[in-house]
Design an enzyme around this catalytic site. Structure first.
Site, PDB file in Angstrom:
ATOM      1  N   GLU A  81      -0.516  10.576  36.876  1.00 60.04           N
ATOM      2  CA  GLU A  81      -0.792   9.366  36.099  1.00 60.04           C
ATOM      3  C   GLU A  81      -1.642   9.753  34.898  1.00 60.04           C
ATOM      4  O   GLU A  81      -2.501  10.625  35.010  1.00 60.04           O
ATOM      5  CB  GLU A  81      -1.575   8.326  36.916  1.00 60.04           C
ATOM      6  CG  GLU A  81      -0.764   7.597  37.948  1.00 60.04           C
ATOM      7  CD  GLU A  81      -0.960   8.196  39.324  1.00 60.04           C
ATOM      8  OE1 GLU A  81      -1.914   8.968  39.514  1.00 60.04           O
ATOM      9  OE2 GLU A  81      -0.130   7.899  40.210  1.00 60.04           O
ATOM     10  N   TYR A 106       1.916  16.903  28.739  1.00 59.80           N
ATOM     11  CA  TYR A 106       2.776  16.684  29.910  1.00 59.80           C
ATOM     12  C   TYR A 106       4.248  16.616  29.496  1.00 59.80           C
ATOM     13  O   TYR A 106       5.122  17.143  30.192  1.00 59.80           O
ATOM     14  CB  TYR A 106       2.362  15.405  30.641  1.00 59.80           C
ATOM     15  CG  TYR A 106       0.950  15.444  31.194  1.00 59.80           C
ATOM     16  CD1 TYR A 106       0.400  16.635  31.668  1.00 59.80           C
ATOM     17  CD2 TYR A 106       0.161  14.303  31.240  1.00 59.80           C
ATOM     18  CE1 TYR A 106      -0.899  16.685  32.165  1.00 59.80           C
ATOM     19  CE2 TYR A 106      -1.134  14.340  31.742  1.00 59.80           C
ATOM     20  CZ  TYR A 106      -1.651  15.526  32.199  1.00 59.80           C
ATOM     21  OH  TYR A 106      -2.929  15.571  32.694  1.00 59.80           O
TER      22      TYR A 106
HETATM   23  C1  LIG Z   1      -5.551  17.326  27.698  1.00 61.91           C
HETATM   24  C2  LIG Z   1      -6.202  18.701  27.655  1.00 61.91           C
HETATM   25  C3  LIG Z   1      -6.313  19.232  29.090  1.00 61.91           C
HETATM   26  C4  LIG Z   1      -5.338  19.655  26.820  1.00 61.91           C
HETATM   27  O1  LIG Z   1      -5.880  20.963  26.957  1.00 61.91           O
HETATM   28  P1  LIG Z   1      -5.661  22.069  25.800  1.00 61.91           P
HETATM   29  O2  LIG Z   1      -6.061  23.381  26.360  1.00 61.91           O
HETATM   30  O3  LIG Z   1      -6.321  21.632  24.553  1.00 61.91           O
HETATM   31  O4  LIG Z   1      -4.076  21.999  25.624  1.00 61.91           O
HETATM   32  P2  LIG Z   1      -3.147  23.127  24.985  1.00 61.91           P
HETATM   33  O5  LIG Z   1      -3.899  23.911  23.944  1.00 61.91           O
HETATM   34  O6  LIG Z   1      -2.508  23.895  26.080  1.00 61.91           O
HETATM   35  O7  LIG Z   1      -2.070  22.226  24.234  1.00 61.91           O
HETATM   36  C5  LIG Z   1      -0.719  22.185  24.649  1.00 61.91           C
HETATM   37  C6  LIG Z   1      -0.018  21.089  23.862  1.00 61.91           C
HETATM   38  O8  LIG Z   1      -0.561  19.818  24.208  1.00 61.91           O
HETATM   39  C7  LIG Z   1      -0.603  18.984  23.035  1.00 61.91           C
HETATM   40  N1  LIG Z   1      -1.991  18.682  22.655  1.00 61.91           N
HETATM   41  C8  LIG Z   1      -3.118  19.213  23.201  1.00 61.91           C
HETATM   42  N2  LIG Z   1      -4.211  18.692  22.601  1.00 61.91           N
HETATM   43  C9  LIG Z   1      -3.751  17.828  21.663  1.00 61.91           C
HETATM   44  C10 LIG Z   1      -4.393  16.980  20.711  1.00 61.91           C
HETATM   45  N3  LIG Z   1      -5.741  16.914  20.633  1.00 61.91           N
HETATM   46  N4  LIG Z   1      -3.618  16.212  19.922  1.00 61.91           N
HETATM   47  C11 LIG Z   1      -2.264  16.247  19.998  1.00 61.91           C
HETATM   48  N5  LIG Z   1      -1.587  17.052  20.875  1.00 61.91           N
HETATM   49  C12 LIG Z   1      -2.332  17.817  21.688  1.00 61.91           C
HETATM   50  C13 LIG Z   1       0.074  19.763  21.925  1.00 61.91           C
HETATM   51  O9  LIG Z   1       1.450  19.488  21.986  1.00 61.91           O
HETATM   52  C14 LIG Z   1      -0.211  21.188  22.364  1.00 61.91           C
HETATM   53  O10 LIG Z   1       0.680  22.121  21.849  1.00 61.91           O
HETATM   54  P3  LIG Z   1       0.356  22.779  20.388  1.00 61.91           P
HETATM   55  O11 LIG Z   1      -1.065  23.224  20.406  1.00 61.91           O
HETATM   56  O12 LIG Z   1       1.347  23.894  20.310  1.00 61.91           O
HETATM   57  O13 LIG Z   1       0.594  21.685  19.381  1.00 61.91           O
HETATM   58  C15 LIG Z   1      -7.624  18.642  26.995  1.00 61.91           C
HETATM   59  O14 LIG Z   1      -7.511  17.961  25.765  1.00 61.91           O
HETATM   60  C16 LIG Z   1      -8.673  17.956  27.840  1.00 61.91           C
HETATM   61  O15 LIG Z   1      -9.335  18.583  28.680  1.00 61.91           O
HETATM   62  N6  LIG Z   1      -8.836  16.631  27.638  1.00 61.91           N
HETATM   63  C17 LIG Z   1      -9.852  15.863  28.399  1.00 61.91           C
HETATM   64  C18 LIG Z   1      -9.451  15.681  29.842  1.00 61.91           C
HETATM   65  C19 LIG Z   1      -8.105  14.981  29.967  1.00 61.91           C
HETATM   66  O16 LIG Z   1      -7.810  14.032  29.260  1.00 61.91           O
HETATM   67  N7  LIG Z   1      -7.301  15.461  30.939  1.00 61.91           N
HETATM   68  C20 LIG Z   1      -6.011  14.880  31.236  1.00 61.91           C
HETATM   69  C21 LIG Z   1      -6.193  13.743  32.197  1.00 61.91           C
HETATM   70  S1  LIG Z   1      -4.665  12.932  32.544  1.00 61.91           S
END
Ligand SMILES: CC(C)(COP(=O)(O)OP(=O)(O)OC[C@H]1O[C@@H](n2cnc3c(N)ncnc32)[C@H](O)[C@@H]1OP(=O)(O)O)[C@@H](O)C(=O)NCCC(=O)NCCS
Length: 147
Positions: free
Chosen positions: A106, A118
């Site tokens: 979710e 995702y």
């Molecule tokens: C969501 C989260 C885990 C992503 O982690 P991350 O290490 O930054 O993600 P990645 O670098 O592997 O990114 C993979 C892809 O996700 C998408 N993405 C990640 N962060 C993004 C942002 N801030 N805005 C838009 N797209 C994003 C992009 O498509 C990205 O690919 P790209 O870098 O080639 O464009 C991180 O932002 C986080 O910890 N957020 C807070 C906690 C959270 O919301 N967890 C999910 C709960 S459901």
């Protein structure tokens, strides 16, 4: 520095809760993680370590042939470097090893970065659970992936 992915242990929980508190409006407590890691037989949690520092983590419950993703977070300093995607693949690989046929999660519709991640990882939206999140009253988007 390279990243190591290893199962979460109680020694990681200070680092995990530091990230948790910076990542979620209603963070899980250290005790909640402790129970997941120590006494939930259905749970699998992984940490991403840079040296001995926790840079991110993810977890799921394996119920019958389904992997239910419970959490995923990356330390703000390490975001947008592919770590979130790697953690997702750690969960997907483990779900396959445990013979899951599908995975679900979710996510808040306002969480664009997670939704994007995702979708890129092969999850498809199958509707919403209305007012799922008690803290804000926000709906949850339900996503599934066939393995
Ligand atoms: C969501 C989260 C885990 C992503 O982690 P991350 O290490 O930054 O993600 P990645 O670098 O592997 O990114 C993979 C892809 O996700 C998408 N993405 C990640 N962060 C993004 C942002 N801030 N805005 C838009 N797209 C994003 C992009 O498509 C990205 O690919 P790209 O870098 O080639 O464009 C991180 O932002 C986080 O910890 N957020 C807070 C906690 C959270 O919301 N967890 C999910 C709960 S459901």
């Amino acid at each position: 520095m390279s990243i190591n992915f290893i199962p979460m242990k109680s020694e990681h929980l200070n680092g995990v809760t530091e990230i948790e508190n910076q990542s979620f409006p209603t963070p899980w407590s250290k005790m909640a993680f402790y129970h997941e890691v120590v006494s939930n037989d259905f749970a699998f949690y992984v940490v991403a370590l840079k040296g001995d520092r926790v840079a991110g983590y993810a977890g799921m419950w394996v119920i019958l042939d389904e992997g239910h993703i419970t959490t995923l977070a990356v330390h703000p300093f390490y975001r947008r470097q592919g770590l979130g995607a790697k953690l997702m693949h750690e969960l997907i690989d483990e779900a396959k090893r445990r013979r899951c046929t599908k995975m679900t999660l979710e996510v808040r519709p306002s969480n664009h970065s997670a939704l994007e991640l995702y979708t890129k990882t092969g999850f498809i939206s199958y509707g919403v659970r209305p007012r799922y999140y008690a803290d804000t009253g926000e709906d949850a988007v339900i996503m599934w992936k066939d393995l």
